[in-house]
Each structure stands twice: as C-alpha cells, then as structure tokens.
Design a protein around this motif. Structure first.
Motif, PDB file in Angstrom:
ATOM      1  N   LEU A 197      -4.557  19.179 -72.872  1.00 18.74           N
ATOM      2  CA  LEU A 197      -5.433  20.174 -73.466  1.00 18.74           C
ATOM      3  C   LEU A 197      -4.634  21.440 -73.735  1.00 18.74           C
ATOM      4  CD1 LEU A 197      -8.432  19.869 -70.932  1.00 18.74           C
ATOM      5  CD2 LEU A 197      -7.907  18.395 -72.896  1.00 18.74           C
ATOM      6  N   GLY A 198      -4.783  22.003 -74.917  1.00 13.86           N
ATOM      7  CA  GLY A 198      -4.052  23.228 -75.221  1.00 13.86           C
ATOM      8  C   GLY A 198      -4.761  24.015 -76.313  1.00 13.86           C
ATOM      9  N   THR A 199      -4.400  25.222 -76.477  1.00 14.78           N
ATOM     10  CA  THR A 199      -3.582  26.065 -75.650  1.00 14.78           C
ATOM     11  C   THR A 199      -3.991  27.491 -75.928  1.00 14.78           C
ATOM     12  OG1 THR A 199      -1.266  26.690 -75.150  1.00 14.78           O
ATOM     13  CG2 THR A 199      -1.753  26.094 -77.406  1.00 14.78           C
ATOM     14  N   THR A 200      -3.331  28.446 -75.293  1.00 13.48           N
ATOM     15  CA  THR A 200      -3.596  29.866 -75.498  1.00 13.48           C
ATOM     16  C   THR A 200      -2.402  30.507 -76.197  1.00 13.48           C
ATOM     17  OG1 THR A 200      -2.799  30.184 -73.228  1.00 13.48           O
ATOM     18  CG2 THR A 200      -5.186  30.145 -73.571  1.00 13.48           C
ATOM     19  N   SER A 201      -2.516  31.785 -76.513  1.00 15.04           N
ATOM     20  CA  SER A 201      -1.404  32.512 -77.121  1.00 15.04           C
ATOM     21  C   SER A 201      -1.471  33.972 -76.680  1.00 15.04           C
ATOM     22  CB  SER A 201      -1.462  32.424 -78.651  1.00 15.04           C
ATOM     23  OG  SER A 201      -0.362  33.085 -79.238  1.00 15.04           O
ATOM     24  N   VAL A 202      -0.574  34.329 -75.736  1.00 16.14           N
ATOM     25  CA  VAL A 202      -0.549  35.678 -75.175  1.00 16.14           C
ATOM     26  C   VAL A 202       0.889  36.167 -75.188  1.00 16.14           C
ATOM     27  CG1 VAL A 202      -1.069  37.111 -73.167  1.00 16.14           C
ATOM     28  CG2 VAL A 202      -2.494  35.098 -73.668  1.00 16.14           C
TER      29      VAL A 202
ATOM     30  N   GLU B 235     -13.071  25.151 -74.174  1.00 18.30           N
ATOM     31  CA  GLU B 235     -13.029  24.962 -75.623  1.00 18.30           C
ATOM     32  C   GLU B 235     -12.689  23.525 -75.998  1.00 18.30           C
ATOM     33  OE1 GLU B 235     -13.876  27.054 -78.050  1.00 18.30           O
ATOM     34  OE2 GLU B 235     -14.540  28.461 -76.510  1.00 18.30           O
ATOM     35  N   CYS B 236     -11.758  22.902 -75.275  1.00 26.03           N
ATOM     36  CA  CYS B 236     -11.434  21.498 -75.574  1.00 26.03           C
ATOM     37  C   CYS B 236     -12.614  20.588 -75.265  1.00 26.03           C
ATOM     38  CB  CYS B 236     -10.200  21.065 -74.782  1.00 26.03           C
ATOM     39  SG  CYS B 236      -8.652  21.786 -75.384  1.00 26.03           S
TER      40      CYS B 236
ATOM     41  N   ASP C 161     -10.112  28.312 -87.659  1.00 27.30           N
ATOM     42  CA  ASP C 161      -8.900  29.111 -87.541  1.00 27.30           C
ATOM     43  C   ASP C 161      -8.290  28.895 -86.156  1.00 27.30           C
ATOM     44  OD1 ASP C 161      -8.789  30.375 -90.056  1.00 27.30           O
ATOM     45  OD2 ASP C 161     -10.363  31.783 -89.444  1.00 27.30           O
ATOM     46  N   PRO C 162      -6.953  28.812 -86.065  1.00 26.95           N
ATOM     47  CA  PRO C 162      -6.321  28.558 -84.770  1.00 26.95           C
ATOM     48  C   PRO C 162      -6.823  29.507 -83.693  1.00 26.95           C
ATOM     49  CG  PRO C 162      -4.699  28.400 -86.509  1.00 26.95           C
ATOM     50  CD  PRO C 162      -5.968  28.884 -87.160  1.00 26.95           C
ATOM     51  N   ASP C 163      -7.174  28.926 -82.534  1.00 24.13           N
ATOM     52  CA  ASP C 163      -7.739  29.699 -81.443  1.00 24.13           C
ATOM     53  C   ASP C 163      -7.441  28.983 -80.136  1.00 24.13           C
ATOM     54  OD1 ASP C 163      -9.112  31.634 -80.040  1.00 24.13           O
ATOM     55  OD2 ASP C 163     -10.930  31.519 -81.261  1.00 24.13           O
ATOM     56  N   ASP C 164      -7.862  29.567 -79.035  1.00 26.11           N
ATOM     57  CA  ASP C 164      -7.636  28.953 -77.733  1.00 26.11           C
ATOM     58  C   ASP C 164      -8.361  27.617 -77.635  1.00 26.11           C
ATOM     59  OD1 ASP C 164      -6.232  31.225 -77.021  1.00 26.11           O
ATOM     60  OD2 ASP C 164      -7.952  32.170 -76.031  1.00 26.11           O
ATOM     61  N   GLY C 165      -7.697  26.649 -77.004  1.00 30.64           N
ATOM     62  CA  GLY C 165      -8.341  25.387 -76.685  1.00 30.64           C
ATOM     63  C   GLY C 165      -8.796  24.592 -77.882  1.00 30.64           C
ATOM     64  N   ASP C 166      -7.913  24.423 -78.865  1.00 27.36           N
ATOM     65  CA  ASP C 166      -8.330  23.718 -80.076  1.00 27.36           C
ATOM     66  C   ASP C 166      -7.544  22.433 -80.340  1.00 27.36           C
ATOM     67  OD1 ASP C 166      -5.942  24.863 -80.806  1.00 27.36           O
ATOM     68  OD2 ASP C 166      -6.746  26.041 -82.473  1.00 27.36           O
TER      69      ASP C 166
ATOM     70  N   ASP D  86       5.423  40.291 -87.099  1.00 30.40           N
ATOM     71  CA  ASP D  86       4.886  41.606 -87.453  1.00 30.40           C
ATOM     72  C   ASP D  86       4.430  41.637 -88.909  1.00 30.40           C
ATOM     73  OD1 ASP D  86       5.444  42.444 -84.893  1.00 30.40           O
ATOM     74  OD2 ASP D  86       7.342  43.405 -85.419  1.00 30.40           O
ATOM     75  N   GLU D  87       5.157  40.934 -89.757  1.00 27.70           N
ATOM     76  CA  GLU D  87       4.804  40.932 -91.181  1.00 27.70           C
ATOM     77  C   GLU D  87       3.529  40.139 -91.442  1.00 27.70           C
ATOM     78  OE1 GLU D  87       6.603  39.265 -95.424  1.00 27.70           O
ATOM     79  OE2 GLU D  87       7.941  39.558 -93.708  1.00 27.70           O
ATOM     80  N   ARG D  88       3.421  38.988 -90.769  1.00 30.63           N
ATOM     81  CA  ARG D  88       2.293  38.098 -91.042  1.00 30.63           C
ATOM     82  C   ARG D  88       1.063  38.483 -90.227  1.00 30.63           C
ATOM     83  NH1 ARG D  88       3.494  33.298 -93.738  1.00 30.63           N
ATOM     84  NH2 ARG D  88       5.694  32.984 -94.211  1.00 30.63           N
ATOM     85  N   GLY D  89       1.282  38.849 -88.984  1.00 36.61           N
ATOM     86  CA  GLY D  89       0.215  39.404 -88.166  1.00 36.61           C
ATOM     87  C   GLY D  89      -0.950  38.492 -87.894  1.00 36.61           C
ATOM     88  N   GLY D  90      -0.701  37.287 -87.388  1.00 37.12           N
ATOM     89  CA  GLY D  90      -1.823  36.433 -87.033  1.00 37.12           C
ATOM     90  C   GLY D  90      -1.396  35.136 -86.412  1.00 37.12           C
ATOM     91  N   ARG D  91      -2.142  34.700 -85.414  1.00 42.26           N
ATOM     92  CA  ARG D  91      -1.805  33.477 -84.705  1.00 42.26           C
ATOM     93  C   ARG D  91      -1.944  32.263 -85.615  1.00 42.26           C
ATOM     94  NH1 ARG D  91      -4.573  31.077 -79.199  1.00 42.26           N
ATOM     95  NH2 ARG D  91      -3.861  28.947 -79.498  1.00 42.26           N
TER      96      ARG D  91
END
Length: 412
Positions: free
Chosen positions: A258-263, A284-285, A242-247, A313-318
């Motif tokens: 190298l990437g990336t984060t989501s804030v 993570e990379c 599942d999409p996550d930091d450093g993938d 807001d509807e989908r609610g996930g990275r």
C-alpha cells in the motif's frame, strides 16, 4: 591509489545501470556504494513498473518514456518483472472528467487502455470497493528491484566492471577544474583516481556534490509503504484521481503493498516517520480494496524520492513530473563529472544510457548502448537472480516477501 577510467558513485538502479552500460561498451568502470546495492530509493519503492498512465495527462514526455521503457524491461528483465496489468479505478465521488482526461491522454501517448464497467471490474477484483463505477485497464506491472539491481551489477561485473559494496565516499579532491581522486572508506579504504566521475547517488546527490564544491539542489520527499497480508489480487490498483496519499495498491504474491505519502525532508538519512502517514495510507487504499483495512501488516518502510529542486519549484505539484536530469558539471567548472538526478525506477535504463552517452562523448568512446536489446543474466532463472541479490547484498524492503536469496556471500 587505485585507478579506473570511470568511477560511478551510487549503487541503486541508475548507478548499476550506468556501470552495465559502460562495461558493455568496453569502458573500464568501477562502482562504489556505501551500503548494499539498492539500499537507497531503488529498494524502498512500492514496486510498480509504470505504464506511463499515471503521468499521461500531466507529463506527456514522461509518460512516453515510461511506456517505452516498461516494454523494454518486460523483454530483457524476465523474472525481475511480473506482468500483472493495472487498473485505474473510479469510485463514487471521483471526478469522471479526470478519468476521461487520463484515458484521452493515454491514447495520445500510445498507452493501450480498455474501459471496464463496474461488473467487469468486480470480475477482475472480486473484493473491490462496492461503490466502484468503472476502471481503465493499462499495462502496468510489478517490478522486483532487488533482482533488477543485482542482475545489472552481475552483467557489469561479467564485462569487466568492479563493484564495491559497503564502500562509502569520504572525500572528493578537486584541482585545476578536475576531480583528481575520490577517497573511499569501508571495503575499499583507499583513494580512487578516475578520468571521469558519475554522481548517481539519487536523493543523496546534493551531499556528494558538496564534497566537490558543486551545487546540486535536491528536494527529496519521503513516502511510506506497507506490505499487508492479502492473497489473490491480480492487477495493480491505482485511484483515478489527482495523485494523493494512499492511491496505489501493488500485488506481491501473498501480500499487497500500500502506498504512499509525499512529505518533504531535509535530510534523506534522518527524517520523521509519522503514524498519520501509515493510517492515512491504509485508509485511502482501503477505499479501493476494503479488506486491507484490517489485514495484518507484514512490514512498513519509508523511501525517499530523488527529486530535483529546480524542476519541483518550477512545476509545483505532486505527481506532475518524475523526469530525470543529467547535469554536466563542465558547465560548473569541473570538466570530468556529471550528476544524474530525478527519474523513476521504470526509466532507470534510459537514465543510464543517457548518462553513459555523455561519458563516452567526453572520453572519445564511439561505442553505442546495447542495453535495450540485451537480456539480463539470470533473467529466466529466479534462483540465479536471488543468488545475485545475496552476492551484492541487494535485498530491499520492496520485494522482501518475494525474493529469497541464499546465505549472503558478500561482494567486494
């Protein structure tokens, strides 16, 4: 007072794509960008041309858009693209069912895949993590956004568009349900009157919309990228989880990104740039490609994703969706304005075509889009592309180690 038929605000990939599409249909168009072209999100990505595999199991429509558009760009964009291929890498501890779901979803969407065992993966990437179990090969590629944005702008200009860089919008005047004119500073320092106005400012769309009394809810998120010294990586590496930091690890000739984060951020111009994001991304990379843990850093940058708040807001996930939205403000009481938000660099041309279709419908222009079949100027000539980058001050962080523009000639 300057006049134009269509005013496009925002000089990222989508904005210049809209200007190009309209100019090729014979529409008089002016584009303004507050900095150099591509200075926002477009020039600050990780540079991955998505095959759609990243979204296949969570957003089939988005994945289909990606595979279609990536094939088009490989045909029309020439040296703006490097066709590296990509691997989704499963390491020990990664959920094998996720790998299977993604592979099945890719098959359903029409994204070609090939499963490689650990030995075959090591042949492709000799320094891959020792605990690699398998990988799925997909048609990902690398994109050089500076060249892509500049080439679109050059084609728009060659077909009559006026491109103004370093021209920030200062005010939007609305009367009787119409944008009457837009006040532009910097290199323009004048008011521009247009029959139709396009808000293509990405993560800044909410701020621009507020000038016109409109509500375009955005939920931008920041992500860090690092370019480190590493030579010889062939394909893009994606972690099969599942999409996550450093993938994601993206090859850029003698470097990898190298990437990336989501804030989430409140202001796309002012936000924290946290050390933990850098450290986690590298860690993570390096789980996929261990040598990057100690590789010298060439440069570090953050980008901001232009995410549309109602969809998020509807989908609610990275990583669940990066679809785009064309917001016709006639529904909000302003007849001659549209905002285009969301989306990905990979699908910029489709976003531009869809927006140009709406504009032409409102203006009574019957010409069809031709951008899917027309090669970009300079597509086969890297030096010419890089001259466009200099002309439009379009150099971004993503491809700074690859693109080599001559001395900046500026643009007005």
């Amino acid at each position: 007072m300057r006049t134009t038929t269509v005013l496009v605000i925002g000089g990222g990939a989508t904005g210049v794509g809209i200007a190009r599409d309209l100019a090729l249909r014979g529409v008089d168009v002016t584009l303004v960008e507050r900095d150099g072209l591509g200075s926002g999100t477009s020039g600050r990505s990780h540079g991955l041309l998505h095959s759609g595999a990243r979204y296949a199991e969570s957003d089939q429509i988005g994945a289909e858009e990606c595979i279609v558009e990536s094939r088009i760009l490989k045909d029309i964009a020439g040296e703006c693209i490097r066709d590296t291929g990509g691997l989704f890498v499963q390491l020990a501890g990664d959920d094998p069912e996720y790998f299977e779901r993604k592979r099945d979803a890719c098959e359903d969407v029409g994204i070609p895949t090939e499963t490689l065992d650990a030995e075959a993966v090591r042949e492709r990437v000799p320094e891959i993590a020792p605990d690699v179990e398998r990988a799925m090969e997909v048609p990902d590629a690398v994109i050089y956004p500076s060249r892509l944005v500049a080439a679109n702008a050059a084609d728009a200009r060659d077909h009559g568009a006026t491109i103004h860089t370093h021209a920030p919008v200062e005010d939007v005047t609305v009367e009787d349900g119409q944008v009457q004119h837009v006040t532009v500073g910097g290199s323009v320092d004048d008011r521009i009157e247009a029959e139709y106005v396009v808000n293509a400012t990405g993560a800044w769309a909410e701020q621009l919309a507020e000038m016109a009394g409109l509500d375009v809810g955005m939920k931008p998120t920041r992500g860090v990228m690092l370019s480190v010294e590493y030579d010889g990586l062939g394909p893009v590496l994606n972690r099969a989880r599942d999409p996550d930091d450093g993938d994601i690890v993206v090859p850029h000739e003698g470097e990898v990104v190298l990437g990336t984060t989501s804030v989430e951020v409140e202001n796309p111009d002012e936000y924290p740039q946290a050390d933990w994001e850098v450290e986690r991304t590298v860690e993570e990379c390096a789980a996929m490609l261990p040598p990057v843990a100690d590789a010298p850093t060439v440069r570090t940058w953050w980008g901001v994703r232009p995410l549309y708040a109602p969809d998020e807001d509807e989908r609610g996930g990275r990583g669940i969706s990066r679809g785009f939205f064309r917001l016709d403000h006639a529904e909000d009481g302003i007849e001659n304005a549209v905002s285009v938000v969301g989306g990905k660099l990979t699908t910029y041309r489709q976003m531009a075509e869809s927006t140009a279709d709406l504009v032409c419908d409102r203006l009574g222009v019957e010409a069809e889009s031709v951008t899917a079949d027309r090669r970009l100027p300079g597509a086969d000539d890297p030096d010419r592309l890089d001259a466009f980058v200099a002309e439009f001050d379009a150099q971004g962080e993503t491809d700074a180690g690859v693109v080599s523009p001559p001395a900046n000639s500026g643009s007005d």
